[in-house]
Design a protein around this motif. Structure first.
Motif, mmCIF file in Angstrom:
data_model
loop_
_atom_site.group_PDB
_atom_site.id
_atom_site.type_symbol
_atom_site.label_atom_id
_atom_site.label_comp_id
_atom_site.label_asym_id
_atom_site.label_seq_id
_atom_site.Cartn_x
_atom_site.Cartn_y
_atom_site.Cartn_z
ATOM 1 N N CYS A 3 0.841 -1.190 0.000
ATOM 2 C CA CYS A 3 0.000 0.000 0.000
ATOM 3 C C CYS A 3 0.881 1.247 0.000
ATOM 4 O O CYS A 3 1.764 1.392 0.847
ATOM 5 N N CYS A 19 -6.066 1.419 -7.083
ATOM 6 C CA CYS A 19 -6.910 2.582 -7.314
ATOM 7 C C CYS A 19 -7.271 2.668 -8.794
ATOM 8 O O CYS A 19 -6.407 2.603 -9.666
ATOM 9 N N VAL A 26 -3.537 -0.149 -2.737
ATOM 10 C CA VAL A 26 -4.179 0.262 -1.491
ATOM 11 C C VAL A 26 -4.498 -0.958 -0.645
ATOM 12 O O VAL A 26 -4.893 -2.007 -1.156
ATOM 13 N N ARG A 28 -6.539 -2.725 2.761
ATOM 14 C CA ARG A 28 -7.950 -2.736 3.164
ATOM 15 C C ARG A 28 -8.347 -1.484 3.926
ATOM 16 O O ARG A 28 -9.431 -0.950 3.757
ATOM 17 N N THR A 31 -8.605 1.598 1.388
ATOM 18 C CA THR A 31 -9.471 1.476 0.217
ATOM 19 C C THR A 31 -10.767 2.249 0.432
ATOM 20 O O THR A 31 -11.403 2.140 1.471
ATOM 21 N N LEU A 55 -12.705 1.000 -6.901
ATOM 22 C CA LEU A 55 -11.825 1.194 -5.757
ATOM 23 C C LEU A 55 -10.994 2.450 -5.959
ATOM 24 O O LEU A 55 -10.499 2.717 -7.052
ATOM 25 N N CYS A 57 -7.992 5.235 -3.922
ATOM 26 C CA CYS A 57 -7.107 5.540 -2.799
ATOM 27 C C CYS A 57 -7.702 6.756 -2.077
ATOM 28 O O CYS A 57 -8.583 7.438 -2.622
#
Length: 75
Positions: A3, A19, A26, A28, A31, A55, A57
Motif C-alpha cells: 500500500c 486505485c 491500497v 484494506r 481502500t 476502488l 485511494c
C-alpha cells in the motif's frame, strides 16, 4: 505490492486492490469505494444508466468527492 499510503506513513501493508484512477496499491484500511454513472445499451437508441463501483485511494476519493465526474461508456 504494498500500500502506497501506508508506505508514506512509514508502515508496510500488502495491497489488496488498485486505485481505479491513479493505479496505486491500497490496503484494506485505505481502500475507498466510489460510484460512477455508466451508460449501457446501444450507441444509437435508448440508453440505460446505472452505477458501477470502483476502488479508490484516499487522495483520489477526496478529489472525486470535490469534483464528481460522470463517465459514459458504451456496452
Amino acid at each position: 505490492m504494498n500500500c502506497l499510503t501506508c508506505a508514506l506513513h512509514g508502515d508496510t501493508a500488502p495491497a489488496t486492490g488498485v486505485c481505479a484512477t491513479c493505479g496505486t496499491g491500497v490496503c484494506r484500511e485505505h481502500t475507498r469505494i466510489g460510484l460512477r454513472t455508466v451508460r449501457r445499451g446501444p450507441v444509437i437508441g435508448p440508453a440505460l444508466y446505472g452505477t458501477e463501483r470502483r476502488l479508490l485511494c484516499p487522495e483520489c476519493a477526496t478529489a472525486d468527492a470535490e469534483a464528481p465526474v460522470t463517465v459514459t461508456t458504451a456496452a
